[in-house]
Design a protein around this motif. Structure first.
Motif, PDB file in Angstrom:
ATOM      1  N   GLN A 189     -19.867 -42.292  -3.591  1.00  0.00           N
ATOM      2  CA  GLN A 189     -18.490 -41.973  -3.372  1.00  0.00           C
ATOM      3  C   GLN A 189     -17.742 -43.004  -4.238  1.00  0.00           C
ATOM      4  OE1 GLN A 189     -17.166 -39.520  -1.577  1.00  0.00           O
ATOM      5  NE2 GLN A 189     -15.176 -40.192  -1.283  1.00  0.00           N
ATOM      6  N   ASP A 246     -23.603 -32.983   1.327  1.00  0.00           N
ATOM      7  CA  ASP A 246     -22.661 -33.575   2.028  1.00  0.00           C
ATOM      8  C   ASP A 246     -21.632 -34.609   1.255  1.00  0.00           C
ATOM      9  OD1 ASP A 246     -23.673 -32.123   4.202  1.00  0.00           O
ATOM     10  OD2 ASP A 246     -24.933 -33.707   4.850  1.00  0.00           O
ATOM     11  N   LEU A 247     -22.398 -35.425   0.530  1.00  0.00           N
ATOM     12  CA  LEU A 247     -21.696 -36.422  -0.175  1.00  0.00           C
ATOM     13  C   LEU A 247     -20.713 -35.689  -1.013  1.00  0.00           C
ATOM     14  CD1 LEU A 247     -21.084 -39.207  -0.902  1.00  0.00           C
ATOM     15  CD2 LEU A 247     -23.040 -39.592  -2.231  1.00  0.00           C
ATOM     16  N   THR A 248     -21.078 -34.654  -1.830  1.00  0.00           N
ATOM     17  CA  THR A 248     -20.226 -33.908  -2.863  1.00  0.00           C
ATOM     18  C   THR A 248     -19.096 -33.224  -1.970  1.00  0.00           C
ATOM     19  OG1 THR A 248     -22.404 -33.217  -4.142  1.00  0.00           O
ATOM     20  CG2 THR A 248     -20.214 -31.846  -4.313  1.00  0.00           C
ATOM     21  N   ALA A 249     -19.360 -32.672  -0.983  1.00  0.00           N
ATOM     22  CA  ALA A 249     -17.979 -32.288  -0.165  1.00  0.00           C
ATOM     23  C   ALA A 249     -16.973 -33.372   0.392  1.00  0.00           C
ATOM     24  CB  ALA A 249     -18.678 -31.559   1.279  1.00  0.00           C
ATOM     25  N   LYS A 250     -17.612 -34.498   0.749  1.00  0.00           N
ATOM     26  CA  LYS A 250     -16.968 -35.731   0.868  1.00  0.00           C
ATOM     27  C   LYS A 250     -16.029 -35.921  -0.302  1.00  0.00           C
ATOM     28  CE  LYS A 250     -17.331 -40.179   2.817  1.00  0.00           C
ATOM     29  NZ  LYS A 250     -18.645 -41.131   2.842  1.00  0.00           N
ATOM     30  N   ARG A 305     -11.696 -26.100   4.867  1.00  0.00           N
ATOM     31  CA  ARG A 305     -13.253 -26.242   4.879  1.00  0.00           C
ATOM     32  C   ARG A 305     -13.781 -25.061   4.487  1.00  0.00           C
ATOM     33  NH1 ARG A 305     -17.910 -27.138   7.799  1.00  0.00           N
ATOM     34  NH2 ARG A 305     -18.740 -25.334   8.928  1.00  0.00           N
ATOM     35  N   GLN A 314     -14.910 -42.281  -6.876  1.00  0.00           N
ATOM     36  CA  GLN A 314     -13.539 -42.480  -6.831  1.00  0.00           C
ATOM     37  C   GLN A 314     -13.043 -43.263  -8.013  1.00  0.00           C
ATOM     38  OE1 GLN A 314     -13.759 -42.625  -1.853  1.00  0.00           O
ATOM     39  NE2 GLN A 314     -12.768 -44.347  -3.013  1.00  0.00           N
ATOM     40  N   GLU A 333     -13.249 -33.630  -0.654  1.00  0.00           N
ATOM     41  CA  GLU A 333     -12.045 -33.696   0.235  1.00  0.00           C
ATOM     42  C   GLU A 333     -11.335 -34.807  -0.089  1.00  0.00           C
ATOM     43  OE1 GLU A 333     -14.460 -33.769   3.917  1.00  0.00           O
ATOM     44  OE2 GLU A 333     -13.519 -31.578   4.276  1.00  0.00           O
ATOM     45  N   TRP A 334     -11.976 -35.892  -0.371  1.00  0.00           N
ATOM     46  CA  TRP A 334     -11.150 -37.066  -1.079  1.00  0.00           C
ATOM     47  C   TRP A 334     -10.027 -36.779  -2.019  1.00  0.00           C
ATOM     48  CZ3 TRP A 334     -11.086 -40.075  -5.168  1.00  0.00           C
ATOM     49  CH2 TRP A 334     -10.262 -41.250  -5.287  1.00  0.00           C
TER      50      TRP A 334
END
Ligand code: SF4
Length: 373
Positions: A165, A211-215, A360, A169, A218-219
């Motif tokens: 992540q 899950d990390l890709t989705a996070k 979502r 970023q 979203e970020w």
């Protein structure tokens, strides 16, 4: 009605290990010339009417010289009416920066660049097998500004194997500091036959973490909105007035003409596509024949489903009035159950005018598409 022209240039410097596009590397200068000449023939055979956008995609169209692009633009102008405000995009690989003069592309009529930055981190660029550096990408943007390009878009990939992540970023923050007008943010999608997918299958490379890709998405979405970017589509974030009009045309179901090997066209529910083999394309078109390899008339439920799936990619969603106008007042009947299920799952929302994905739902657009099909 807006109408677009897509021109496919299927050559690249090398093949990226994650890529499934119709493109190939190699020593091709003779073949490129023959291909461009076949393209001119196809333009004279099929281009007509009026166009509001032109998009040179690939492959790597920036392997062409500005003079070659100008020849294609002249052929288009000879065969159709280009609107005075037409958006004319060229996809550019930063690795080709030294090959071409951006000012010359601008003079050839290109007024928008879509730069395949993909990452600003050297580690990620190596992982993706990209042959350019982050510095070359940054320099390409700077040169574009000096050449008077006021609409510069950059592609960025997230969800890479081993990407954290924090790395993502930093990657996005660096790209934002280069001040592009639009960023297309794609999650890495791998077809099973690509070398990178095979590495993952052989366990020589770890699987990306969904899950990390989705996070990450979203970020990034929150950052874009905070910084004044407008989201028109799941992966597209742009400064006001800088959204790619050519892509909007795909998402809205407007007609487009695709020229070149593997190019697709769409008009009034009929989709056609050209043969993807470059030599076959050159041979057929040069002999005055058609390069078309397939045709599909979308009808009934299939046509409605496709309209919904593509239209739902837009943040504005699908206009119900337009659906009623195109498909009759009962258009929704076949999708009632799918809509109910997706609304219950929190992926879809509906008001009197629109049906659209929830935030979502944007992460799980594939799930919604499968329910609609
Ligand atoms: S430069 Fe683009 S089209 Fe060419 S191989 Fe790489 S990803 Fe595919």
């Amino acid at each position: 009605m807006p109408r677009g022209v897509y021109i496919h240039i299927p050559f690249c410097l090398s093949k990226c290990p994650y890529c499934d596009f119709a493109s190939r590397p190699g020593k091709f200068s003779g073949e490129l010339e023959q291909y461009l000449s076949a393209l001119q023939t196809e333009i004279s055979q099929r281009a007509e009417g009026r166009a509001t956008t032109v998009y040179f995609g690939g492959g790597t169209p920036s392997l062409c010289s500005a003079a070659q692009i100008k020849t294609l633009m002249d052929a288009l102008a000879h065969n159709l009416r280009l609107s005075p405000q037409a958006e004319i995009t060229l996809e550019m690989n930063p690795a080709t920066m030294a090959l071409s003069s951006l000012a010359a592309f601008r003079q050839a009529g290109i007024n928008r660049l879509s730069i395949g930055v993909q990452s600003t981190s050297q580690r990620s660029l190596r992982l993706l097998g990209r042959t350019h550096t982050a510095l070359q990408a940054r320099t390409t943007i700077q040169k574009a500004r000096r050449a008077n390009f006021t609409n510069v878009s950059c592609d960025l990939i997230h969800g890479l194997p081993t990407q954290s992540q924090e790395e993502f970023q930093a990657d996005l923050n660096t790209l934002l500091s280069w001040e592009p007008d639009q960023i297309s943010l794609y999650a890495l999608q791998l077809e099973p036959w690509t070398p990178m997918a095979q590495q993952i299958q052989n366990k020589t490379m770890p699987q990306p973490d969904d899950d990390l890709t989705a996070k990450m998405y979203e970020w990034a979405r929150a950052v874009f909105l905070r910084k004044g970017f407008i989201q028109h589509e799941i992966s597209s974030f742009s400064r006001p007035g800088k959204t790619c009009r050519h892509n909007l045309l795909y998402w809205r179901g407007d007609p487009y003409l695709g020229l070149g090997a593997a190019a697709h066209s769409y008009e009034q529910g009929v989709r056609t596509w050209n043969c993807s083999d470059i030599a076959e394309y050159i041979q057929k078109v040069s002999k005055g024949g058609q390069a078309q390899a397939g045709r599909e008339a979308l009808e009934g439920r299939k046509r409605k489903a496709e309209r919904l799936i593509i239209g739902l990619r837009l943040t504005s969603g699908v206009n119900k009035q337009k659906m009623r106008h195109n498909f009759g007042k009962d258009w929704k009947k076949e999708f009632v159950k799918a809509f109910q299920d997706m609304k219950q799952a929190g992926l879809l929302m509906e008001n009197s005018e629109f049906i659209r994905l929830t935030p979502r739902g944007m992460l799980l657009a594939d799930v919604v598409s499968r329910a609609i099909i």
